[in-house]
Design a protein around this motif. Structure first.
Motif, PDB file in Angstrom:
ATOM      1  N   UNK A 132       0.826  -1.212   0.000  1.00 34.91           N
ATOM      2  CA  UNK A 132       0.000   0.000   0.000  1.00 34.91           C
ATOM      3  C   UNK A 132       0.861   1.264   0.000  1.00 34.91           C
ATOM      4  N   UNK A 133       1.994   1.209   0.672  1.00 34.84           N
ATOM      5  CA  UNK A 133       2.855   2.394   0.781  1.00 34.84           C
ATOM      6  C   UNK A 133       3.829   2.537  -0.377  1.00 34.84           C
ATOM      7  N   UNK A 134       4.162   1.427  -1.036  1.00 32.93           N
ATOM      8  CA  UNK A 134       5.166   1.437  -2.104  1.00 32.93           C
ATOM      9  C   UNK A 134       4.596   0.785  -3.368  1.00 32.93           C
ATOM     10  N   UNK A 135       3.894   1.557  -4.210  1.00 31.79           N
ATOM     11  CA  UNK A 135       3.280   0.987  -5.418  1.00 31.79           C
ATOM     12  C   UNK A 135       4.272   0.271  -6.333  1.00 31.79           C
ATOM     13  N   UNK A 136       5.507   0.737  -6.385  1.00 35.56           N
ATOM     14  CA  UNK A 136       6.487   0.079  -7.251  1.00 35.56           C
ATOM     15  C   UNK A 136       6.780  -1.343  -6.780  1.00 35.56           C
ATOM     16  N   UNK A 137       6.860  -1.516  -5.467  1.00 39.55           N
ATOM     17  CA  UNK A 137       7.041  -2.868  -4.928  1.00 39.55           C
ATOM     18  C   UNK A 137       5.833  -3.725  -5.279  1.00 39.55           C
ATOM     19  N   UNK A 138       4.644  -3.148  -5.152  1.00 37.68           N
ATOM     20  CA  UNK A 138       3.426  -3.878  -5.483  1.00 37.68           C
ATOM     21  C   UNK A 138       3.403  -4.330  -6.933  1.00 37.68           C
ATOM     22  N   UNK A 139       3.808  -3.447  -7.852  1.00 41.03           N
ATOM     23  CA  UNK A 139       3.823  -3.803  -9.273  1.00 41.03           C
ATOM     24  C   UNK A 139       4.802  -4.948  -9.542  1.00 41.03           C
TER      25      UNK A 139
END
Length: 232
Positions: free
Chosen positions: A164-171
């Motif tokens: 939730x805090x780091x969209x790049x990690x999520x992607x």
């Protein structure tokens, strides 16, 4: 009607009995599959634990790993009562999950969490599908072995806020999750193709053919990814 569907239609109307030699052989085969999955899960968790970010997480994951060994002990006791040899049954599946591991090496802690959460949850889902129509005595043992260990809730609690805090990690993890489930579905297809006794035992679970089962496994994968706020 596919061969698997025909087998399912024939088998689903009968009440399974361990007095039936063919059914007993199929049960022993699936118990070997379950034990192999538990051993692989133990190894995966035991490998994850030293990489945990703190001692609390390391202890939590180590306790989950210990639980997998306890499940193997329960399976070995039951297999022995049926006149089987658990290590010999497990040998049939020795290379399946090791190949999966070799093709899906995580690069960091987050990818480790996703691999175990997605990959080994898929293994559990597959085992539940195959073991869905067992006799009551075997089913009781299997239900205990396949009970929720709490690992999914742990991963969602640990990883959800990071995504939730780091969209790049999520992607990045969404792409990783797709790779993991693709490899995992390949393993499931391979096991069904190589172990006809499992097809017989699956009964109604394969009434729509192996493809229908794989679609259900994909649906569960999407649900798990959704818990993390990721697209499958």
């Amino acid at each position: 009607m596919t061969d698997a569907a025909a087998i399912a239609d024939e088998s689903s109307s009968a009440v399974p009995s361990l007095d039936d030699a063919e059914y007993r052989a199929a049960v022993l085969d699936v118990l070997g599959l379950l034990a192999s999955g538990e051993l692989a899960s133990f190894a995966r968790l035991a490998e994850d634990a030293p990489h945990a970010p703190d001692l609390v997480d390391r202890l939590t994951i180590s306790r989950m790993a210990a639980g997998e060994l306890a499940h193997i002990d329960a399976l070995e006791s039951y297999v022995s009562s049926l006149g089987g040899d658990l290590p010999a049954l497990m040998e049939r599946y020795r290379d399946v999950l090791s190949d999966f591991d070799a093709r899906t090496v995580p690069r960091d802690w987050w990818e480790r969490l996703i691999k175990t959460y997605i990959g080994y949850s898929l293994v559990l889902d597959f085992q539940r599908e195959v073991a869905g129509h067992l006799d009551p005595a075997t089913r009781a043992v299997v239900d205990e072995v396949l009970a929720d260990s709490g690992h999914g809730d742990y991963v969602v609690g640990a990883l959800g806020p990071v995504i939730a805090a780091e969209p790049q990690i999520g992607a990045r993890l969404a792409l990783w999750g797709r790779r993991i489930v693709g490899e995992g579905l390949g393993v499931a297809s391979q096991v069904l193709a190589q172990h006809p006794d499992l097809v017989k035992l699956a009964g109604q679970a394969l009434a729509g053919g192996p493809g229908a089962m794989l679609n259900r496994l994909s649906g569960e994968h999407a649900r798990r990814m959704g818990r993390l706020g990721l697209t499958a």
